[in-house]
Motif scaffolding. Sequence first.
Motif, mmCIF file in Angstrom:
data_model
loop_
_atom_site.group_PDB
_atom_site.id
_atom_site.type_symbol
_atom_site.label_atom_id
_atom_site.label_comp_id
_atom_site.label_asym_id
_atom_site.label_seq_id
_atom_site.Cartn_x
_atom_site.Cartn_y
_atom_site.Cartn_z
ATOM 1 N N UNK A 18 0.835 -1.209 0.000
ATOM 2 C CA UNK A 18 0.000 0.000 0.000
ATOM 3 C C UNK A 18 0.864 1.250 0.000
ATOM 4 N N UNK A 19 1.831 1.308 0.909
ATOM 5 C CA UNK A 19 2.698 2.481 0.994
ATOM 6 C C UNK A 19 3.593 2.612 -0.228
ATOM 7 N N UNK A 20 4.077 1.477 -0.745
ATOM 8 C CA UNK A 20 4.955 1.517 -1.909
ATOM 9 C C UNK A 20 4.249 2.018 -3.148
ATOM 10 N N UNK A 21 3.066 1.474 -3.420
ATOM 11 C CA UNK A 21 2.305 1.916 -4.600
ATOM 12 C C UNK A 21 1.912 3.383 -4.443
ATOM 13 N N UNK A 22 1.524 3.778 -3.226
ATOM 14 C CA UNK A 22 1.165 5.176 -2.988
ATOM 15 C C UNK A 22 2.366 6.092 -3.208
ATOM 16 N N UNK A 23 3.558 5.681 -2.749
ATOM 17 C CA UNK A 23 4.758 6.507 -2.929
ATOM 18 C C UNK A 23 5.116 6.655 -4.401
ATOM 19 N N UNK A 24 5.005 5.556 -5.148
ATOM 20 C CA UNK A 24 5.297 5.633 -6.581
ATOM 21 C C UNK A 24 4.301 6.539 -7.299
ATOM 22 N N UNK A 25 3.035 6.446 -6.919
ATOM 23 C CA UNK A 25 2.019 7.311 -7.533
ATOM 24 C C UNK A 25 2.264 8.770 -7.161
ATOM 25 N N UNK A 26 2.652 9.006 -5.902
ATOM 26 C CA UNK A 26 2.929 10.373 -5.471
ATOM 27 C C UNK A 26 4.125 10.964 -6.200
ATOM 28 N N UNK A 27 5.064 10.107 -6.640
ATOM 29 C CA UNK A 27 6.214 10.603 -7.394
ATOM 30 C C UNK A 27 5.768 11.244 -8.701
ATOM 31 N N UNK A 85 -7.788 -9.469 11.199
ATOM 32 C CA UNK A 85 -9.229 -9.329 11.015
ATOM 33 C C UNK A 85 -9.691 -9.930 9.695
ATOM 34 N N UNK A 86 -8.905 -9.701 8.637
ATOM 35 C CA UNK A 86 -9.286 -10.225 7.322
ATOM 36 C C UNK A 86 -9.292 -11.749 7.300
ATOM 37 N N UNK A 87 -8.390 -12.351 8.055
ATOM 38 C CA UNK A 87 -8.337 -13.811 8.104
ATOM 39 C C UNK A 87 -9.564 -14.392 8.810
ATOM 40 N N UNK A 88 -10.118 -13.620 9.744
ATOM 41 C CA UNK A 88 -11.285 -14.106 10.474
ATOM 42 C C UNK A 88 -12.580 -13.738 9.773
ATOM 43 N N UNK A 89 -12.633 -12.517 9.290
ATOM 44 C CA UNK A 89 -13.801 -12.056 8.540
ATOM 45 C C UNK A 89 -13.340 -10.965 7.579
ATOM 46 N N UNK A 90 -13.365 -11.275 6.315
ATOM 47 C CA UNK A 90 -12.783 -10.410 5.305
ATOM 48 C C UNK A 90 -13.302 -8.979 5.381
ATOM 49 N N UNK A 91 -14.563 -8.800 5.597
ATOM 50 C CA UNK A 91 -15.145 -7.465 5.603
ATOM 51 C C UNK A 91 -14.533 -6.548 6.650
ATOM 52 N N UNK A 92 -14.202 -7.104 7.832
ATOM 53 C CA UNK A 92 -13.622 -6.278 8.888
ATOM 54 C C UNK A 92 -12.219 -5.803 8.525
ATOM 55 N N UNK A 93 -11.405 -6.732 8.011
ATOM 56 C CA UNK A 93 -10.056 -6.352 7.611
ATOM 57 C C UNK A 93 -10.063 -5.359 6.472
ATOM 58 N N UNK A 94 -10.923 -5.588 5.488
ATOM 59 C CA UNK A 94 -11.004 -4.674 4.348
ATOM 60 C C UNK A 94 -11.473 -3.297 4.794
ATOM 61 N N UNK A 95 -12.403 -3.245 5.740
ATOM 62 C CA UNK A 95 -12.908 -1.964 6.225
ATOM 63 C C UNK A 95 -11.798 -1.155 6.891
ATOM 64 N N UNK A 96 -10.925 -1.829 7.654
ATOM 65 C CA UNK A 96 -9.821 -1.124 8.299
ATOM 66 C C UNK A 96 -8.859 -0.562 7.257
ATOM 67 N N UNK A 97 -8.569 -1.346 6.215
ATOM 68 C CA UNK A 97 -7.680 -0.872 5.151
ATOM 69 C C UNK A 97 -8.276 0.344 4.457
ATOM 70 N N UNK A 98 -9.574 0.281 4.152
ATOM 71 C CA UNK A 98 -10.242 1.405 3.486
ATOM 72 C C UNK A 98 -10.246 2.639 4.382
ATOM 73 N N UNK A 125 -2.991 3.281 -3.723
ATOM 74 C CA UNK A 125 -2.295 2.414 -2.776
ATOM 75 C C UNK A 125 -3.256 1.528 -2.009
ATOM 76 N N UNK A 126 -4.390 2.083 -1.597
ATOM 77 C CA UNK A 126 -5.390 1.288 -0.872
ATOM 78 C C UNK A 126 -5.921 0.152 -1.722
ATOM 79 N N UNK A 127 -6.219 0.425 -2.975
ATOM 80 C CA UNK A 127 -6.708 -0.623 -3.877
ATOM 81 C C UNK A 127 -5.669 -1.727 -4.033
ATOM 82 N N UNK A 128 -4.399 -1.336 -4.232
ATOM 83 C CA UNK A 128 -3.340 -2.332 -4.368
ATOM 84 C C UNK A 128 -3.201 -3.148 -3.089
ATOM 85 N N UNK A 129 -3.288 -2.477 -1.929
ATOM 86 C CA UNK A 129 -3.177 -3.179 -0.662
ATOM 87 C C UNK A 129 -4.304 -4.174 -0.446
#
Length: 513
Positions: A18-27, A85-98, A125-129
């Motif tokens: 996430x951070x890597x893709x975001x940094x490249x896009x910010x460049x 969280x994603x390993x237990x319930x995908x929606x919770x982990x994805x929500x935290x990332x978003x 970056x979020x989408x890639x993550x």
Amino acid sequence: MPRTPFAAFAGLAAGAVTLGVAALTAAVVSASADPLLAVGATFVDATPAWLKDLAIAAFGTADKLALTVGSVVVLAGLAALAGVLAARRWGLGAALVVLLGAVGALAAASRPDAGLLAPVPSLVGTLAGLLVLRWLVDRLPGRARPSSTAGPADAAGRADRRTFLRLTGAVAVGGALAVVAGRTLGAGRRVVEAVRDAVRLPAATRAAPLPAGVDSGVPGVDPWVTRNSTFYRIDTALTVPRVDPTTWSLRVHGLVEREVTLTFDELLSSELVEAWVTLACVSNEVGGDLVGNARWLGLPLRELLERAGPSPDADMVLSTSADGFTASTPIEALTDDRDALLAVGMNGEPLPVEHGFPVRMVVPGLYGYVSATKWVVDLEVTRFADAEAYWTVRGWSERGPVKTQSRIEVPRHASQVTAGRVVVAGTAWAQQRGVEGVEVRVDDGPWRPATLAADGGIDSWRQWTYAWDATPGTHELRVRASDPDGPQTADVARVVPDGATGHHTVRVSVTDA
């Protein structure tokens, strides 16, 4: 190994991507749109005075590095939590990332130099993550896909533990390298540095020749001229603004008869002058090192303001940096006969990017927080009653005259010396007044005069030495400087709201010869 650590590793790897893709896009978009930098800069802006004081006292000029490291640690913890969280319930982990991605996007969009595309690096970056986290969670060893996943559980894509660890390690390293690449290729960085290297400073009215002996030459004492590479840097910019001088301009407006706009070429073609000026940070503790002396080249600000014709009602100039920082400078400090400069050069070369290239302000006698705006792009002539600056809003005083200070640099605190003749030496400063004397006191004895080095001018610091006949034991050395109004105060005050005061004191151990 339990399942939870594998899920945490998956989250960490996805966070790195996430951070890597975001940094490249910010460049490509803008260096300030990097979510890690944007969130950090927003945190800096929200920092109360007491916390800023604490950070500088603890980390000095490494305060930004400390903040960056702290931010990475916090994000790593949140990324690991997202994986669990994603390993237990995908929606919770994805929500935290978003949620984290939304915070980064909002922070980037709120920066003073933000463009329409500022949120894009965070969103990409979020989408890639999310994609990487989904892919890694589906390959967690020893378990089926998390609940709420469309389709039946499928163990075919799962990896064994060793393979999974190698996989997440490779993904994490790739993300980290992307962060480094993004920062290295930051938007405009190479262009601005190449332009800076090509700048040729014009001939100017040179500063008065220095008398011989301004530098005491005592080993361990800071040189009279502070090198650009070692000059202290305290500002609010987590990422150094990359301002292209070919597009830079300065607007002078507000309570003036006429607005003035100045380009970089026009500035270089003006009659520039040189001046030796010591700058000091208001956050400098008694005996601290957030002070330096340099030869500055620039246009006298009084001449620029004369073009605009300030109103008699104006008593302040609000300067603004390219990154949104503001400083409130008493207008008399910019219009009297002191060498207040719109500076383009430092010690014979163009300003280093970290010190304000292409243009910054240098105002003798004032702490930097009310005068030394780097990457300056705007001067508004106004009144203290009508406008507030970055640090005054946060509880610092409106006007920040530099206080008379002195420090002992040799011997260092807690050092050990041999009995006999010992050289005690250091530096003192009293910009716009001048250092007229320095005295040293040993234990509870009388104040004894030190020998002053040659005087480089009232706006520069002054070195001093004292010959001490040291006797065995532990001793306390104290120093004070005097300006035309007398000795500096012994009253102890912290840096907030307008600078520290007190006598610098060191304790040394003296052993028999």
